[in-house]
Design an enzyme around this catalytic site. Sequence first.
Site, PDB file in Angstrom:
ATOM      1  N   ASN A  58       9.049  -2.733  -3.257  1.00  0.00           N
ATOM      2  CA  ASN A  58       8.679  -1.688  -2.301  1.00  0.00           C
ATOM      3  C   ASN A  58       9.175  -2.130  -0.931  1.00  0.00           C
ATOM      4  OD1 ASN A  58       7.504   0.272  -0.740  1.00  0.00           O
ATOM      5  ND2 ASN A  58       5.383  -0.329  -1.150  1.00  0.00           N
ATOM      6  N   LYS A 113       9.304  -0.487   1.731  1.00  0.00           N
ATOM      7  CA  LYS A 113       8.579   0.169   2.838  1.00  0.00           C
ATOM      8  C   LYS A 113       9.590   0.591   3.924  1.00  0.00           C
ATOM      9  CE  LYS A 113       4.523  -2.438   1.554  1.00  0.00           C
ATOM     10  NZ  LYS A 113       3.264  -3.075   1.921  1.00  0.00           N
ATOM     11  N   HIS A 134       0.491   5.305  -2.175  1.00  0.00           N
ATOM     12  CA  HIS A 134       0.364   3.941  -1.653  1.00  0.00           C
ATOM     13  C   HIS A 134      -0.748   3.913  -0.610  1.00  0.00           C
ATOM     14  CE1 HIS A 134       1.205   0.207   0.403  1.00  0.00           C
ATOM     15  NE2 HIS A 134       1.840  -0.156  -0.690  1.00  0.00           N
ATOM     16  N   GLU A 160      -0.986   2.632   2.177  1.00  0.00           N
ATOM     17  CA  GLU A 160      -0.539   2.898   3.556  1.00  0.00           C
ATOM     18  C   GLU A 160      -0.403   4.396   3.805  1.00  0.00           C
ATOM     19  OE1 GLU A 160       2.852   0.291   3.334  1.00  0.00           O
ATOM     20  OE2 GLU A 160       1.471  -1.417   3.245  1.00  0.00           O
ATOM     21  N   GLU A 173      -3.550  -1.894  -6.501  1.00  0.00           N
ATOM     22  CA  GLU A 173      -3.267  -2.679  -5.303  1.00  0.00           C
ATOM     23  C   GLU A 173      -4.526  -2.781  -4.447  1.00  0.00           C
ATOM     24  OE1 GLU A 173       1.220  -2.635  -4.369  1.00  0.00           O
ATOM     25  OE2 GLU A 173       0.325  -0.918  -3.379  1.00  0.00           O
ATOM     26  N   GLY A 200      -0.051  -7.411   1.940  1.00  0.00           N
ATOM     27  CA  GLY A 200       0.557  -7.947   3.156  1.00  0.00           C
ATOM     28  C   GLY A 200      -0.298  -8.989   3.857  1.00  0.00           C
ATOM     29  N   SER A 233       0.467  -9.016  -2.256  1.00  0.00           N
ATOM     30  CA  SER A 233       0.894 -10.408  -2.061  1.00  0.00           C
ATOM     31  C   SER A 233       1.382 -11.089  -3.342  1.00  0.00           C
ATOM     32  CB  SER A 233      -0.222 -11.229  -1.395  1.00  0.00           C
ATOM     33  OG  SER A 233      -0.517 -10.702  -0.107  1.00  0.00           O
TER      34      SER A 233
HETATM   35  P1  PGA Z   1       2.855  -6.959  -0.328  1.00  0.00           P
HETATM   36  O1  PGA Z   1       2.855  -5.372  -0.479  1.00  0.00           O
HETATM   37  O2  PGA Z   1       3.529  -7.506  -1.554  1.00  0.00           O
HETATM   38  O3  PGA Z   1       3.632  -7.237   0.923  1.00  0.00           O
HETATM   39  O4  PGA Z   1       1.426  -7.400  -0.245  1.00  0.00           O
HETATM   40  C1  PGA Z   1       2.601  -4.771  -1.715  1.00  0.00           C
HETATM   41  C2  PGA Z   1       2.612  -3.271  -1.558  1.00  0.00           C
HETATM   42  O5  PGA Z   1       2.135  -2.777  -0.530  1.00  0.00           O
HETATM   43  O6  PGA Z   1       3.103  -2.539  -2.430  1.00  0.00           O
END
Ligand code: PGA
Length: 253
Positions: A9, A11, A97, A99, A169, A175, A215
């Site tokens: 991803n 982003k 997602h 976000e 998630e 993150g 993560s």
């Molecule tokens: P991350 O993000 O691996 O940076 O924690 C995962 C995601 O948001 O899909």
Amino acid sequence: MRTQIAAANWKMNLTYRQGEELLDEILDADIPLEAHQRVVFAVPFPYLIMVNSELADENNYFAAAQNCSDKRSGAYTGEVSAEMLQSINIRYAVIGHSERREYFSETNQALAQKAALCLEAGITPIFCCGEPLNIREAGTQNNYVKTQLEESLFGFSEGRISGIVIAYEPIWAIGTGKTATTEQAQEMHAFIRSVLEGKYGADVAEAIPILYGGSVKAGNAKELFRCPDVDGGLVGGASLIGADFIKIIHSLK
Ligand code: PGA
């Protein structure tokens, strides 16, 4: 064996050129995938055609959108529809997602609509669910995730639901460098599967891939993916580093 997926991803990161270079680095590693394994790159809309053409000769590698509209078509400036994605041969889309839920106010109901439009267009939704920290601390994460699944997915028939991928998630792990333990991941994945089983029966529930996200790194992917109900990962930060994502692909069961 259930389908196992390493999904990147990106982003809102990387310029077009940087994206091309990262993709080249990963493809140059020539990682042999087994028939049940997939690698998916969820990239910004303007890069989808480039990624699809780079992947044209690769088996089991796919481009994915990071979102799509909950509307079919029409006067919705700035939106991209599932049908548009279908028209450029996109086969996957990340839906819901955290976000997008948080910063763009996406509701379970709107996500039901997005997932429906994707499925209709032959696009596999990678449907994201997961609880925030306060819910985890209160110990009510199972109910929280169950409601997300019920409100967004349970309107689908058995035939339709089989076309989706779920990504669990936990928001507190995204993150943050704070990964769920393998026990926490396995426990929630098994719970999600049991919720699917309750609604659609064991055969359907057994076949749906459930990815873990939050993560995932080169150093912990193998351990996480080894859990019986973890079918790969949705990877943010570590998917931007070629060598790391290559290791994560190698970690697939
Ligand atoms: P991350 O993000 O691996 O940076 O924690 C995962 C995601 O948001 O899909």
